[in-house]
Design a protein around this motif. Structure first.
Motif, PDB file in Angstrom:
ATOM      1  N   GLN A 175     101.745  60.761  24.397  1.00 38.62           N
ATOM      2  CA  GLN A 175     100.482  60.746  23.611  1.00 38.62           C
ATOM      3  C   GLN A 175      99.794  59.619  23.846  1.00 38.62           C
ATOM      4  O   GLN A 175      98.484  59.367  23.821  1.00 38.62           O
ATOM      5  N   ARG A 176     100.339  58.195  24.007  1.00 35.35           N
ATOM      6  CA  ARG A 176      99.877  56.879  24.155  1.00 35.35           C
ATOM      7  C   ARG A 176      99.723  56.460  25.403  1.00 35.35           C
ATOM      8  O   ARG A 176      98.756  56.086  25.868  1.00 35.35           O
ATOM      9  N   ILE A 177     100.797  56.633  26.214  1.00 39.41           N
ATOM     10  CA  ILE A 177     100.907  56.102  27.634  1.00 39.41           C
ATOM     11  C   ILE A 177     100.332  56.548  28.439  1.00 39.41           C
ATOM     12  O   ILE A 177      99.573  56.272  29.527  1.00 39.41           O
ATOM     13  N   ALA A 178     100.693  57.909  28.502  1.00 38.39           N
ATOM     14  CA  ALA A 178     100.306  58.827  29.687  1.00 38.39           C
ATOM     15  C   ALA A 178      98.718  59.110  29.647  1.00 38.39           C
ATOM     16  O   ALA A 178      98.177  59.566  30.384  1.00 38.39           O
ATOM     17  N   THR A 179      98.229  58.857  28.436  1.00 34.63           N
ATOM     18  CA  THR A 179      96.670  59.109  28.491  1.00 34.63           C
ATOM     19  C   THR A 179      95.866  57.932  29.029  1.00 34.63           C
ATOM     20  O   THR A 179      94.830  58.372  29.473  1.00 34.63           O
ATOM     21  N   CYS A 180      96.384  56.803  29.376  1.00 36.05           N
ATOM     22  CA  CYS A 180      95.834  55.793  29.901  1.00 36.05           C
ATOM     23  C   CYS A 180      95.773  56.109  31.438  1.00 36.05           C
ATOM     24  O   CYS A 180      97.091  56.037  32.140  1.00 36.05           O
ATOM     25  N   ALA A 220     100.399  54.655  37.653  1.00 37.99           N
ATOM     26  CA  ALA A 220     101.513  53.677  37.903  1.00 37.99           C
ATOM     27  C   ALA A 220     102.933  54.593  37.634  1.00 37.99           C
ATOM     28  O   ALA A 220     103.701  54.148  38.351  1.00 37.99           O
ATOM     29  N   LEU A 221     102.730  55.146  36.570  1.00 37.26           N
ATOM     30  CA  LEU A 221     104.378  55.908  36.083  1.00 37.26           C
ATOM     31  C   LEU A 221     104.508  56.911  37.255  1.00 37.26           C
ATOM     32  O   LEU A 221     105.563  57.128  37.745  1.00 37.26           O
ATOM     33  N   ASP A 222     103.531  57.512  37.754  1.00 32.55           N
ATOM     34  CA  ASP A 222     103.835  58.828  38.719  1.00 32.55           C
ATOM     35  C   ASP A 222     104.064  58.009  40.087  1.00 32.55           C
ATOM     36  O   ASP A 222     105.136  58.521  40.595  1.00 32.55           O
ATOM     37  N   ILE A 247     108.157  56.458  43.926  1.00 32.44           N
ATOM     38  CA  ILE A 247     109.016  55.491  44.947  1.00 32.44           C
ATOM     39  C   ILE A 247     110.432  55.536  44.605  1.00 32.44           C
ATOM     40  O   ILE A 247     111.368  55.422  45.249  1.00 32.44           O
ATOM     41  N   LEU A 248     110.820  55.324  43.110  1.00 27.98           N
ATOM     42  CA  LEU A 248     112.294  55.453  42.732  1.00 27.98           C
ATOM     43  C   LEU A 248     112.796  56.558  43.260  1.00 27.98           C
ATOM     44  O   LEU A 248     114.146  56.887  43.764  1.00 27.98           O
ATOM     45  N   CYS A 249     112.304  57.956  42.957  1.00 30.94           N
ATOM     46  CA  CYS A 249     113.329  58.999  43.306  1.00 30.94           C
ATOM     47  C   CYS A 249     113.135  59.456  44.806  1.00 30.94           C
ATOM     48  O   CYS A 249     114.281  59.798  45.413  1.00 30.94           O
ATOM     49  N   ASP A 250     111.972  59.593  45.340  1.00 28.51           N
ATOM     50  CA  ASP A 250     111.525  60.157  46.555  1.00 28.51           C
ATOM     51  C   ASP A 250     112.141  58.934  47.570  1.00 28.51           C
ATOM     52  O   ASP A 250     112.784  59.239  48.790  1.00 28.51           O
TER      53      ASP A 250
END
Length: 172
Positions: A89-94, A100-102, A107-110
């Motif tokens: 609700q708050r972080i992903a809306t920015c 940056a999260l995606d 980077i970390l997973c793939d």
């Protein structure tokens, strides 16, 4: 007059205390026959409880630990729900922050986790095949020991088995 005051101060309170003491002694005297029976009942109850107390203690301890675990799991699930709500609700809306999260997930997973997974997968397969090959090598090594002994010995019977005949003269 002094004797009367002394009698009033000392003797009269003691007489009332003696009367109370007589009542207490009579009450004790009336309960004395039952005292042995009540004492044996109390001892029997204590012996019974001494045997039952460990079982009750384990049941109580199990119940308390289950309650504690359920409460802590409730707290943890409530915290996870709160974190999920905050992130969605708050972080992903920015927009820049969600990008940056995606990107960090990619980077970390793939880029980091998948090559390491392939490395560990290959290492596990090598270990899977290494152990049976070691067992096979140990089992078959007993068949090669006699050959080594024959090759290293110098007796004529054993060396005749491996003697290569040479032509010394031609017979026509």
């Amino acid at each position: 007059h002094g004797l009367r005051n002394l009698h009033q101060e000392k003797v009269v309170p003691q007489q009332s205390l003696v009367a109370k003491l007589n009542l207490s002694v009579r009450a004790l005297e009336s309960s004395a026959p039952n005292l042995q029976l009540e004492t044996s009942d109390v001892l029997a109850n204590v012996t019974y409880l001494k045997g039952e107390l460990p079982a009750w203690a384990t049941r109580i301890l199990r119940n308390v630990s289950e309650c504690f675990l359920a409460r802590e799991m409730g707290y943890f699930s409530q915290y996870v729900a709160w974190v999920r709500e905050e992130v969605t609700q708050r972080i992903a809306t920015c927009q820049p922050l969600s990008g940056a999260l995606d990107n960090s997930r990619v980077i970390l997973c793939d880029m980091v986790a998948d090559p390491w997974n392939a490395f560990w997968f290959c290492l596990a397969w090598c270990t899977f095949f290494l152990i049976p090959s070691i067992i096979f090598a140990v089992k078959t090594s007993k068949y090669f020991r006699p050959i080594r002994k024959r090759l290293s010995s110098t007796s004529s019977e054993e060396t005749q088995l491996f003697h290569i005949p040479r032509v010394t003269s031609l017979k026509l």
